[in-house]
Design an enzyme around this catalytic site. Structure first.
Site, short mmCIF file in Angstrom:
data_model
loop_
_atom_site.label_atom_id
_atom_site.label_comp_id
_atom_site.label_asym_id
_atom_site.label_seq_id
_atom_site.Cartn_x
_atom_site.Cartn_y
_atom_site.Cartn_z
N HIS A 190 44.25 40.65 42.93
CA HIS A 190 44.41 39.20 43.12
C HIS A 190 44.72 38.61 41.75
O HIS A 190 43.93 38.74 40.81
CB HIS A 190 43.13 38.57 43.70
CG HIS A 190 43.30 37.11 43.96
ND1 HIS A 190 43.66 36.60 45.19
CD2 HIS A 190 43.22 36.04 43.12
CE1 HIS A 190 43.77 35.29 45.10
NE2 HIS A 190 43.50 34.92 43.85
N CYS A 191 45.89 37.98 41.63
CA CYS A 191 46.33 37.47 40.33
C CYS A 191 45.90 36.01 40.17
O CYS A 191 46.39 35.14 40.90
CB CYS A 191 47.84 37.59 40.20
SG CYS A 191 48.45 36.94 38.63
N PRO A 192 44.99 35.71 39.24
CA PRO A 192 44.56 34.31 39.08
C PRO A 192 45.65 33.42 38.49
O PRO A 192 45.62 32.21 38.69
CB PRO A 192 43.37 34.43 38.11
CG PRO A 192 43.58 35.72 37.39
CD PRO A 192 44.31 36.63 38.32
#
Ligand SMILES: [Zn+2]
Ligand SMILES: [Zn+2]
Length: 352
Positions: A190-192
């Site tokens: 999950h890429c913030p």
């Protein structure tokens, strides 16, 4: 009794059902945000998209404005081509960012109830290492092994895990994102910065995004250096005169370590056909990676294979009052191709 495929298709009628008509995205149990009537699917932290756009757009636009103001037609170095190069890289970078962030990363639709145990599950249950879902072997509805084995077209067998939130056996390489609260196909991470999961359907866009960010950094860094070095005065005088170029040099120098390092890391992951999740969790270097098909085939799989259709029709109508319709919608979605060359999977049998 389970509905046939044609009956299930009827559930996706354009006309809304009579009672409590809602679209699937309106009753979706994941943490996603939706825009444009469910056409745009965002992660729960999508606001970070504005910050990332700002961090890319501001220096890039400042660079382009500076080039536009100072370039001269007779200049052999800083002319229209330099400006055009900066503009193209900026548009590509932001375009890939939005393509990564605004779509379905490969969400696997959740079930409303656990799948029925099969005879294979009872056989597995005789094993001493058997691990029951929820640790409640006495419950009929939960007599499901936590792990199952599926066979790939390459002949290898891999284990898939039961997701107690989505009530399904994940496809190989899928994992549950705790931030989005969804199982995602070929889950990478999950890429913030993007505010979205990176999975089967947006990984190629994500790699293009970090690659074009690296290229843009190197481009602005190089042009700003040349801009300072070519001035007809001492180096420190040029530095004091051209403050914007100095800021851009420092900014790009810092950022390129991050995006460049990420690009190199993902280049390695693609060449060995691993996801970020797998590389940290499983460490395939101890055993043969069953998904590795050779460097060229691995790159072809990421960049040249067709992006699979979304498994969830977020804009389809659904009636909350009719659980049978709801389960049919999700069941239909689960019957889509499983990906990663699976030829055998212990899914519940369908009625004729
Ligand atoms: Zn899940
Ligand atoms: Zn996520």
């Amino acid at each position: 009794m389970r509905k046939s495929r044609s009956q299930i298709h009827d559930s996706f009628s354009i006309q809304p059902p009579k009672s409590s008509p809602k679209r699937i995205y309106q009753v979706w149990k994941g943490n996603n945000n939706f825009c444009c009537g469910g056409r745009v699917i965002l992660g729960p932290d999508a606001s970070s998209l504005f910050l990332t756009s700002f961090l890319i757009g501001c220096p890039a636009v400042a660079f382009c404005i500076k080039m536009a103001l100072h370039m001269k037609p007779q200049d052999t170095i800083f002319n229209h081509q330099i400006l055009l190069g900066g503009l193209v890289l900026t548009v590509l970078d932001l375009g890939f960012l939005f393509l990564t962030s605004l779509g379905d990363p490969g969400i696997i639709p959740r079930n409303t109830k656990p799948p029925e145990p099969t005879s294979d599950d009872d056989e597995v249950g005789k094993s001493t290492s058997f691990d029951w879902v929820n640790g409640k072997p006495s419950s009929r509805s939960l007599r499901l092994p936590r792990l199952k084995e599926v066979k790939l077209v390459t002949g290898e067998t891999v284990q898939v895990k039961f997701c107690e939130t989505c009530l399904l056996y994940r496809t190989p390489r899928a994992s549950h994102c705790s931030i989005c609260n969804n199982c995602v196909q070929r889950f990478d991470h999950h890429c913030p910065w993007v505010g979205q999961c990176i999975g089967e359907r947006n990984y190629s866009f994500f790699f293009c995004f970090i690659s074009s960010s690296t290229a843009l950094c190197i481009y602005v860094f190089t042009c700003s250096w040349v801009n300072i070095l070519r001035q007809d005065c001492s180096f420190w005088t040029a530095v004091s005169r051209d403050f914007l170029s100095v800021v851009l040099i420092l900014y790009c120098f810092i950022v390129v370590w991050f995006v460049g390092g990420l690009t190199v890391f993902h280049f390695y992951l693609i060449s060995t056909n691993q996801t970020t999740y797998e590389s940290f969790r499983y460490r395939y270097d101890r055993k043969v990676n069953p998904f590795n098909r050779g460097i060229l085939s691995n790159f072809r799989q990421v960049f040249l294979s067709r992006i699979p259709p979304s498994l969830v029709k977020f804009r389809a109508w659904i009636s909350e009052d009719d659980p049978d319709v709801q389960s049919s919608v999700f069941l239909y979605c689960n019957m889509e191709p499983l990906g990663e060359g699976v030829i055998a999977f212990s899914a519940p049998p369908t009625d004729a």
